[in-house]
Scaffold this active site. Structure first.
Site, PDB file in Angstrom:
ATOM      1  N   CYS A 423       0.871  -1.174   0.000  1.00  0.00           N
ATOM      2  CA  CYS A 423       0.000   0.000   0.000  1.00  0.00           C
ATOM      3  C   CYS A 423       0.908   1.223   0.000  1.00  0.00           C
ATOM      4  O   CYS A 423       1.684   1.419   0.944  1.00  0.00           O
ATOM      5  CB  CYS A 423      -0.895   0.009   1.242  1.00  0.00           C
ATOM      6  N   CYS A 429      -2.379   5.662   5.841  1.00  0.00           N
ATOM      7  CA  CYS A 429      -2.885   4.307   6.100  1.00  0.00           C
ATOM      8  C   CYS A 429      -2.672   3.983   7.583  1.00  0.00           C
ATOM      9  O   CYS A 429      -1.520   3.949   8.053  1.00  0.00           O
ATOM     10  CB  CYS A 429      -2.142   3.299   5.223  1.00  0.00           C
TER      11      CYS A 429
END
Length: 678
Positions: A423, A429
């Site tokens: 990611c 995140c």
């Protein structure tokens, strides 16, 4: 046509086995189970025996696999160090026994020993003093790893008692399970891939270039065979006990067996009890106890005729795949995890198994609700080995690797040359943000006690920290009384800051301000910058400002810093958010610099050296320290900027060739000493 088909199969097996040997013995990365490997080898042996017209002196059947590394001096074995033939059932043990008794003419006594899952070693002693340790290598010669083996505390450097003047003793260097877990925790904290099993970890540790690092690995060694011209006894088991009296760590878990039934009972017992041992074994070794009979039985080209090993089958469980979930790590790496219907395996209940990456899922051809077979890789890490396609529902959907992050919804990327997906949203995140803080406060970084995962979750939940700089804004009033409850049960408190826990955390935060710069740099979590690389960078750039402004050329000029690490460092310090973070950290009191090393002289000022090969009076590290202490710079490779190539024995031919091509001055050890003394 039949002959051509046989030849094609032989060629295919040879090619596959050669590749597998390279992965296993050179790279320490086993690709298949020992059972599968042995079956391939047996098929090739049988085909070559039945078809001698296809004989090849370079076939894998004609040699013992090699673990030789070019980083070590190679030493010839006085006595060949051969491998043992493997068996997997009682019938093959019976065949071995029958061959032995037929050759000798009567029943014999055996010694049954545990087959340790480590890496073989041969130790030489002269006049009671340890002088050399050599790996198995290709059976004829191996790597001299004496300096590394000296760090293993269970290996005596001086003996006691009535030992022979000169002898060799052989055994297995292994890694206890507890140490294996510690090493993998450290490797993951450093951003390295964990070892697959203790055997790989032991082999990798033994081949490390710096013995000081080997000493941290917690290696152990069991010794099980004595060789020499003047042994105390003609009975192997008596030699073992005599060796124990000299100070060697000799296994106690062996048994003298007088019949085939006793051998099979020993095998059966340890097939179950092995899971209660603090180290890994993968079978049992059976040896003829009388050394005179051993000599009478002799050897084949690659194995002794007087010994054989019984390999345990890897334990396997059969269970249902309930689902696949995806974990997001600190670096954004996505790890798929198989959630299983609980099943007993090797003495433990297994509920989950790592699927590693998208390629593994594809290779296994997993579908929803599949019935799967699970093994423990290296007897420790659960893994799915295959799906039972015959039990699959015809309408079951195939498991497809996710394309977006399960935590933040960002589209995943798979960098070129990487097996894993990531990611890229490292700024927002949640698991990545929390992971960075957990990494920063960990023991190898700034080492803040009482700052575990629950505390990090609580502080993020309450908005008290967003990155590591927020740690240093925490106060007693902000923390005391802070509570986190279970989202599914509001009456259940997960964590609460009381008077003592608040004070402990604040004390830990204050103490972290005295942690050295290399630990702080490691704590920043720069990609590819583990604890060792952080120390190297801090040694060459004594403060955060110098490091943040370093160029690619300056970075790759440092020994042990390659383009990959250099690019990562430059990218980190080029990022505006990271620049702002560093500025905030400067005001916290953290150690972001080290004292500059004083030099003995500046006679090597503006000179750059490449040190290669082995030397008589100095180690390579000692030469490099001398160069730096007199103002010089060490380079990892020869370039136009190199002033001198200090060439010892076994200097790489490519370095010599490049130095000559670039007109770099090549000097030997004596020349260097003369240069130093001018």
């Amino acid at each position: 046509m039949m002959n051509q088909n046989i030849k094609n199969r032989i060629d295919s097996l040879r090619e596959s086995l050669n590749k597998l040997n390279h992965y296993y013995y050179v790279l320490n990365q086993p690709q298949i189970s020992d059972f599968e490997y042995d079956h391939m080898m047996k098929e090739l042996v049988d085909l070559e025996k039945a078809n001698p017209e296809f004989a090849d002196p370079n076939s894998p059947t004609q040699r013992v696999g090699s673990d030789i590394s070019n980083d070590f001096v190679q030493v010839a074995h006085k006595y060949p160090m051969l491998s043992l033939g493997n068996t997997y059932n009682e019938a093959e043990i019976a065949d071995f026994h029958n061959r032995v008794t037929k050759a000798i003419g009567h029943d014999v006594e055996y010694v049954c020993e545990l087959k340790y899952d480590g890496t073989s070693i041969s130790l030489t002693y002269e006049n009671g003093t340890f002088v050399r340790a050599v790996t198995r290598g290709d059976g004829e010669k191996g790597d001299d790893v004496t300096a590394n083996v000296k760090t293993i505390k269970s290996i005596p450097l001086k003996l006691q008692g009535d030992f022979p003047d000169s002898f060799e003793i052989r055994g297995e260097i292994l890694l206890p399970n507890a140490e294996f877990v510690k090493i993998n925790e450290k490797r993951e904290a450093d951003g390295d891939s964990p070892f697959a099993n203790p055997r790989n970890a032991a082999a990798g540790s033994l081949k490390m270039k710096k013995s000081a690092e080997v000493a941290q690995r917690g290696l152990d060694c069991f010794l099980y065979y004595l060789l020499g011209e003047n042994l105390p006894s003609d009975i192997h088991s008596e030699n073992l006990e005599k060796s124990r009296s000299w100070g060697f760590k000799i296994p106690t878990l062996y048994k003298v067996c007088k019949s085939l039934d006793e051998i099979n009972d020993f095998i059966s017992y340890w097939d179950k009890e092995r899971h209660n041992l603090p180290f890994e074994i993968d079978g049992i070794v059976i040896k003829v106890n009388n050394i005179n009979l051993q000599n009478e039985l002799g050897y084949t080209a690659k194995s002794p005729r007087w010994a054989i090993s019984y390999k345990f089958q890897a334990e396997e469980a059969y269970t249902k795949l309930l689902s696949v979930s995806y974990q997001v790590g600190r670096t954004g790496k996505i790890t798929p995890v198989a959630n299983l219907e609980p099943v007993q395996l090797a003495g433990t209940t297994v509920k989950r198994a790592s699927l590693h990456n998208a390629d593994i899922i594809e290779q296994l051809n997993l579908h929803e609700n599949d019935m799967v077979y699970v093994e423990k890789g290296g007897e420790i890490i659960p893994k799915i080995t295959k799906a039972d396609e015959s039990a699959r529902h015809p309408m079951a959907n195939k498991i497809e690797f996710i394309s977006i992050c399960p935590e933040c919804g960002t589209e995943l990327v798979r960098p070129e040359g990487e097996a894993a997906h990531f990611c890229p949203n490292d700024k927002a995140c949640p698991p990545q943000l929390k992971g960075k803080v957990e990494h920063f406060v960990s023991r190898k970084a700034v080492n803040i006690d009482s700052f575990g995962e629950q505390v990090v979750d609580l502080l993020f939940e309450k908005g008290l920290i967003k990155d590591v700089s927020g740690i240093y804004d925490l106060t007693y009033d902000k923390l005391n009384g802070l509570t986190r409850v279970n989202p599914d049960d509001k009456n259940k408190v997960i964590y609460s800051f009381q008077e003592k826990s608040t004070q402990n955390l604040l004390s830990g935060i204050e103490a972290s301000k005295n942690i050295p710069f290399p630990n702080v740099l490691f704590g920043l979590g720069i990609k590819h910058v583990g604890a060792t690389v952080a120390k190297v960078l801090c040694k060459n750039f004594n403060n955060i400002d110098k490091l943040s402004s370093a160029s690619m050329e300056e970075l790759i000029a440092i020994d042990d810093i390659g383009p990959k690490v250099a690019e990562s460092v430059i990218n980190y310090f080029s990022d505006e958010d990271n620049k702002n973070l560093i500025e905030r950290l400067k005001g916290t009191g953290l150690q972001l610099e080290t004292e500059e090393k004083t030099t003995d002289s500046d006679k090597f000022k503006d000179l750059s050296f490449v040190v290669s090969g082995t030397f008589t009076n100095f180690s390579r590290d000692e030469l490099k320290n001398l160069i730096e202490s007199h103002g010089g710079k060490n380079l990892s490779g020869v370039s136009k900027k190199t002033s001198y190539l200090v060439a010892g024995e076994k200097t790489g031919p490519s370095k010599l060739e490049k130095a000559e091509k670039l007109n770099v001055t090549i000097i030997n050890e004596s020349d260097f000493i003369e240069l130093l003394e001018k």
